[in-house]
Scaffold this active site. Structure first.
Site, PDB file in Angstrom:
ATOM      1  N   PHE A 154      57.263  80.979 -39.033  1.00  0.00           N
ATOM      2  CA  PHE A 154      57.424  82.832 -38.102  1.00  0.00           C
ATOM      3  C   PHE A 154      58.339  83.425 -39.064  1.00  0.00           C
ATOM      4  O   PHE A 154      57.873  84.516 -38.333  1.00  0.00           O
ATOM      5  CB  PHE A 154      57.820  82.062 -36.889  1.00  0.00           C
ATOM      6  CG  PHE A 154      59.409  81.127 -36.217  1.00  0.00           C
ATOM      7  CD1 PHE A 154      60.292  82.184 -36.604  1.00  0.00           C
ATOM      8  CD2 PHE A 154      59.366  80.183 -36.993  1.00  0.00           C
ATOM      9  CE1 PHE A 154      61.377  82.255 -36.360  1.00  0.00           C
ATOM     10  CE2 PHE A 154      61.235  79.898 -36.428  1.00  0.00           C
ATOM     11  CZ  PHE A 154      61.777  81.581 -36.186  1.00  0.00           C
TER      12      PHE A 154
ATOM     13  N   LYS B 245      47.318  79.521 -43.552  1.00  0.00           N
ATOM     14  CA  LYS B 245      47.387  78.787 -42.236  1.00  0.00           C
ATOM     15  C   LYS B 245      49.129  79.315 -41.636  1.00  0.00           C
ATOM     16  O   LYS B 245      50.590  78.761 -41.812  1.00  0.00           O
ATOM     17  CB  LYS B 245      47.296  77.398 -42.097  1.00  0.00           C
ATOM     18  CG  LYS B 245      47.479  76.233 -40.803  1.00  0.00           C
ATOM     19  CD  LYS B 245      47.937  77.468 -39.556  1.00  0.00           C
ATOM     20  CE  LYS B 245      49.693  76.748 -39.514  1.00  0.00           C
ATOM     21  NZ  LYS B 245      50.153  77.215 -37.827  1.00  0.00           N
TER      22      LYS B 245
ATOM     23  N   GLU C 176      51.502  79.839 -35.267  1.00  0.00           N
ATOM     24  CA  GLU C 176      51.114  80.893 -34.869  1.00  0.00           C
ATOM     25  C   GLU C 176      52.074  81.498 -33.704  1.00  0.00           C
ATOM     26  O   GLU C 176      51.552  81.785 -32.615  1.00  0.00           O
ATOM     27  CB  GLU C 176      50.331  79.960 -33.901  1.00  0.00           C
ATOM     28  CG  GLU C 176      51.548  78.421 -33.125  1.00  0.00           C
ATOM     29  CD  GLU C 176      52.319  77.636 -33.817  1.00  0.00           C
ATOM     30  OE1 GLU C 176      52.016  76.547 -33.690  1.00  0.00           O
ATOM     31  OE2 GLU C 176      52.300  77.641 -35.435  1.00  0.00           O
TER      32      GLU C 176
ATOM     33  N   SER D  62      60.815  73.485 -41.945  1.00  0.00           N
ATOM     34  CA  SER D  62      62.442  73.131 -41.510  1.00  0.00           C
ATOM     35  C   SER D  62      61.962  71.925 -42.596  1.00  0.00           C
ATOM     36  O   SER D  62      60.975  71.092 -43.109  1.00  0.00           O
ATOM     37  CB  SER D  62      62.006  72.915 -40.322  1.00  0.00           C
ATOM     38  OG  SER D  62      60.935  71.398 -40.353  1.00  0.00           O
TER      39      SER D  62
ATOM     40  N   CYS E 239      66.026  81.349 -43.933  1.00  0.00           N
ATOM     41  CA  CYS E 239      66.093  80.235 -44.905  1.00  0.00           C
ATOM     42  C   CYS E 239      67.285  80.505 -46.013  1.00  0.00           C
ATOM     43  O   CYS E 239      68.448  79.777 -46.188  1.00  0.00           O
ATOM     44  CB  CYS E 239      65.207  79.419 -45.476  1.00  0.00           C
ATOM     45  SG  CYS E 239      64.917  80.339 -46.833  1.00  0.00           S
TER      46      CYS E 239
ATOM     47  N   GLU F 288      70.707  72.936 -39.434  1.00  0.00           N
ATOM     48  CA  GLU F 288      70.687  74.708 -39.658  1.00  0.00           C
ATOM     49  C   GLU F 288      70.197  75.135 -38.396  1.00  0.00           C
ATOM     50  O   GLU F 288      69.196  74.950 -37.672  1.00  0.00           O
ATOM     51  CB  GLU F 288      68.831  74.580 -40.270  1.00  0.00           C
ATOM     52  CG  GLU F 288      68.356  75.799 -40.719  1.00  0.00           C
ATOM     53  CD  GLU F 288      67.586  75.973 -42.327  1.00  0.00           C
ATOM     54  OE1 GLU F 288      67.340  76.714 -41.962  1.00  0.00           O
ATOM     55  OE2 GLU F 288      66.998  75.202 -41.725  1.00  0.00           O
TER      56      GLU F 288
END
Length: 500
Positions: free
Chosen positions: A150, A174, A177, A227, A282, A383
């Protein structure tokens, strides 16, 4: 009426048929503005089938055809920068300047893909034995898939599909969402640029869609950014199914500040790297490691700068940091700050109670700064993926490197110093895939590759750059011997003189 984001399959919008939809919120207001169709297994099959059908012709298309499309695509993306950025801000929440920066970094990879002709050149060795030549070429894989996070809904997809299709593959994307609209616009612009139907498909969904792609026999390779737990699952599952995998995981990026560093520059860097994009990246610096007696002064300078950052809606030009993606994520980030004191940290700045007037229902959190953090604390080990910066104190360079190398993550890191010898030593000794020397966020340019070490990467290839080209192609070596035409059988005249 709530807008619906549907799939993009075979060069057109395809309405979801599963009956399942996910909510998409405006993080600045907390209001649900959109619903996104969540794919069923049958819809996964339809997207892969469209990509497989397109591969029959795209996989054998000329390099000239592919690059012509990509050059037109690059021009369209450039013309629509603001449109893409506006969608990112509306669904992710980041400020418009950050969103524009995201689009710019994605464009770098499109530009790299435009030059794919040189990247796909093979090799030739002649006369390795008598009249024997050996050549090496790289060929496309087939249908490949990308599963993206995201936090960069345009940039990370563009780290994947432009190179993949330039190499002759077809692609099923993909996206997250949580902020799906940018991906559809990227696909629509590719179609407008002349990309044949089915070469790029966008499939929205949740775990059903992800597992469908990981298990589909016609998907040859999977790229992922997200992640570490999910990266590990993706790598294990797709590899077990015989697929090529690059799965980029999480991070805990450290910035080592030596006593000789320019503390003004180091503080500026720490603030921008820790709190930019609300820490939802990240490559964020989430741990500053201060060496020796500079710690107090450095923390004071970071605090002074952090207190001036203006937080507000991403579409407000005066905002420097926006909200977090969801209320649940905001609450999780806040929990690390509220629990820090019990685990030995000093809370220098506490942003957990921050609100924005007129947008009280938004997913707001302020900037938090934790000092004297222990390596045993949750705020250090996890994280956080939010605007929380931890400061750790060490006595020496050696202690700092040992602390950093003990982390299970190895994505990016940085050192701030005026000493070239120390910087060179750090570059060689630190266990991370990307290193910055007086550069806080060392994201490589498009023609170098992005990727970490240890629990930050699962698979053998980094993303984009030369590694990206190698990931989306496979090598083939041909060994050839031809008889000399002069040795043709008697009675066959090929016009070559018999001179021996």
């Amino acid at each position: 009426m709530t807008k619906t984001v549907n799939h993009w399959i075979g060069g057109k919008t395809v309405e979801g048929t599963s009956g399942q939809y996910g909510p998409v919120t405006d993080p600045a207001t907390g209001a649900v503005t959109t619903q996104v169709a969540l794919a069923s297994v049958e819809e996964v099959d339809a997207a892969v089938a469209a990509a497989k059908a397109a591969y029959a012709t795209w996989g054998t298309s000329s390099l000239a055809q592919r690059t012509a499309v990509l050059f037109r695509y690059r021009a369209l993306l450039d013309a629509h920068r603001d449109d893409i950025a506006a969608l990112i801000t509306a669904e992710h929440g980041k400020v418009h300047s950050d969103a524009l920066g995201e689009v710019a970094r994605g464009l770098e990879i499109v530009e790299l893909a435009c030059g794919i002709t040189t990247q796909l050149k093979g090799e030739l060795s002649t006369q390795v034995s008598n009249r024997v030549d050996v050549s090496s070429i790289r060929q496309s894989l087939g249908v490949v898939a990308g599963i993206t996070p995201f936090n960069f809904p345009a940039m990370v997809p563009m780290w994947m599909f432009p190179l993949a299709i330039a190499c002759g593959n077809t692609f099923v994307l993909k996206p997250s969402e949580k902020d799906p609209s940018a991906a559809n616009l990227l696909a629509e612009l590719a179609s407008e640029a002349g990309l044949p139907d089915g070469v790029l498909n966008v499939l929205h969904g949740d775990k059903v869609a992800v597992d469908g792609l990981l298990n589909h026999p016609d998907v040859a390779a999977v790229s992922f950014v997200g992640s570490t737990p999910i990266a590990r699952h993706i790598h294990a599952t797709a590899s077990a199914n015989g697929k090529r995998v690059q799965a980029l995981g999480g991070a805990k990026n450290h910035m080592l500040v030596l006593p000789d560093a320019d503390l003004e520059a180091a503080a500026d860097a720490a603030v921008s790297a820790a709190y930019g994009s609300a820490g939802e990246r990240c490559m964020a610096i989430s741990a500053v490691v201060a060496v020796g007696a500079i710690g107090d002064e450095l923390v004071a300078k970071i605090r002074e700068r952090a207190e001036k950052i203006k937080i507000g809606p991403g579409n407000d030009p005066t905002s420097e940091m926006g909200p977090l993606i969801t209320a649940a994520h905001r609450d999780k980030v806040a929990s690390y700050v509220t629990g820090a004191v019990a685990q030995g940290a000093e809370v220098v700045l506490d942003g957990t109670g921050h609100t924005v007037e007129g947008f009280e229902d938004g997913h707001w959190i302020g900037l938090s700064l934790l000092d004297k953090v222990s390596t045993d604390s949750d705020a250090y080990k996890d994280e956080i993926f939010g605007p929380v910066l931890c400061v750790l104190r060490v006595e020496s360079y050696e202690d700092g490197v040992a602390l950093m190398n003990a982390s299970p993550f190895g994505n990016g890191t940085a050192i701030f110093t005026r000493d070239g010898g120390a910087a060179r030593r750090f570059q060689l000794e630190i266990q991370a895939g990307m290193v910055g020397v007086n550069v806080p966020i060392p994201v490589p340019v498009g023609y170098h590759s992005f990727g970490g070490w240890k629990d930050s990467l699962f698979g053998d290839h980094h993303i984009y750059g030369n590694d990206g080209v190698h990931f989306y192609t496979r090598g083939k070596v041909t060994t050839t011997r031809w008889p000399d035409p002069a040795d043709a059988p008697a009675g066959v005249d090929l016009g070559f003189p018999r001179n021996h």
